[in-house]
Design a protein around this motif. Structure first.
Motif, PDB file in Angstrom:
ATOM      1  N   ALA A  28       0.810  -1.215   0.000  1.00 21.47           N
ATOM      2  CA  ALA A  28       0.000   0.000   0.000  1.00 21.47           C
ATOM      3  C   ALA A  28       0.846   1.268   0.000  1.00 21.47           C
ATOM      4  CB  ALA A  28      -0.932   0.000   1.212  1.00 21.47           C
ATOM      5  N   LEU A  29       2.161   1.138   0.150  1.00 22.94           N
ATOM      6  CA  LEU A  29       3.028   2.308   0.199  1.00 22.94           C
ATOM      7  C   LEU A  29       3.271   2.873  -1.202  1.00 22.94           C
ATOM      8  CD1 LEU A  29       5.802   1.145   2.698  1.00 22.94           C
ATOM      9  CD2 LEU A  29       3.779   2.513   3.186  1.00 22.94           C
ATOM     10  N   THR A  30       3.377   4.182  -1.274  1.00 21.71           N
ATOM     11  CA  THR A  30       3.773   4.805  -2.537  1.00 21.71           C
ATOM     12  C   THR A  30       5.272   4.566  -2.732  1.00 21.71           C
ATOM     13  OG1 THR A  30       4.361   6.903  -1.518  1.00 21.71           O
ATOM     14  CG2 THR A  30       2.057   6.630  -2.205  1.00 21.71           C
ATOM     15  N   ASP A  31       5.756   4.839  -3.923  1.00 18.59           N
ATOM     16  CA  ASP A  31       7.195   4.698  -4.182  1.00 18.59           C
ATOM     17  C   ASP A  31       7.999   5.581  -3.241  1.00 18.59           C
ATOM     18  OD1 ASP A  31       6.743   2.848  -6.149  1.00 18.59           O
ATOM     19  OD2 ASP A  31       6.994   4.265  -7.812  1.00 18.59           O
ATOM     20  N   ARG A  32       7.515   6.796  -2.997  1.00 16.05           N
ATOM     21  CA  ARG A  32       8.211   7.729  -2.111  1.00 16.05           C
ATOM     22  C   ARG A  32       8.234   7.196  -0.674  1.00 16.05           C
ATOM     23  NH1 ARG A  32      12.125  11.306  -1.615  1.00 16.05           N
ATOM     24  NH2 ARG A  32      11.673  12.796   0.004  1.00 16.05           N
ATOM     25  N   GLU A  33       7.108   6.682  -0.192  1.00 18.95           N
ATOM     26  CA  GLU A  33       7.037   6.127   1.170  1.00 18.95           C
ATOM     27  C   GLU A  33       7.952   4.907   1.307  1.00 18.95           C
ATOM     28  OE1 GLU A  33       2.471   7.275   2.454  1.00 18.95           O
ATOM     29  OE2 GLU A  33       2.831   5.516   1.181  1.00 18.95           O
ATOM     30  N   TRP A  34       7.990   4.068   0.281  1.00 23.39           N
ATOM     31  CA  TRP A  34       8.850   2.883   0.305  1.00 23.39           C
ATOM     32  C   TRP A  34      10.326   3.295   0.317  1.00 23.39           C
ATOM     33  CZ3 TRP A  34       8.415  -1.714   1.982  1.00 23.39           C
ATOM     34  CH2 TRP A  34       9.303  -2.711   1.606  1.00 23.39           C
ATOM     35  N   ASP A  67      11.550   6.102   1.429  1.00 27.04           N
ATOM     36  CA  ASP A  67      11.826   6.656   2.762  1.00 27.04           C
ATOM     37  C   ASP A  67      12.033   5.543   3.776  1.00 27.04           C
ATOM     38  OD1 ASP A  67      11.703   9.247   1.850  1.00 27.04           O
ATOM     39  OD2 ASP A  67       9.672   9.628   2.619  1.00 27.04           O
TER      40      ASP A  67
END
Length: 78
Positions: free
Chosen positions: A32-38, A40
């Protein structure tokens, strides 16, 4: 020199261990994470003054990973 207590082997000199970085909790739903969240999660870590949770491996002993709390200002280990 740090004295680190391995949960399985007891207290040893820090030269027997290798630092594994900040101990972080794996995301509950990584899909469920966005590329940016992943990105980070994988690459961004805190750099605090004071107590924080770290991962270490007893590379010259039992070769097991464990977590401990270390004070980055005083190198006190708990």
């Amino acid at each position: 020199m740090l004295r680190i207590r391995c949960p399985w082997c007891g207290e040893r000199d820090e030269t027997e261990f290798r630092y594994g970085g900040q101990a972080v909790d794996y995301p509950a739903d990584p899909g469920a994470l966005t590329d940016r969240e992943w990105a980070d999660f994988l690459f961004v870590r805190d750099n605090p003054c004071g107590w924080w949770r770290e991962r270490w491996v007893h590379s010259a002993g039992c070769r097991r990973w464990f977590e401990l709390w270390r004070n980055t200002e005083t190198d006190e280990v708990a």
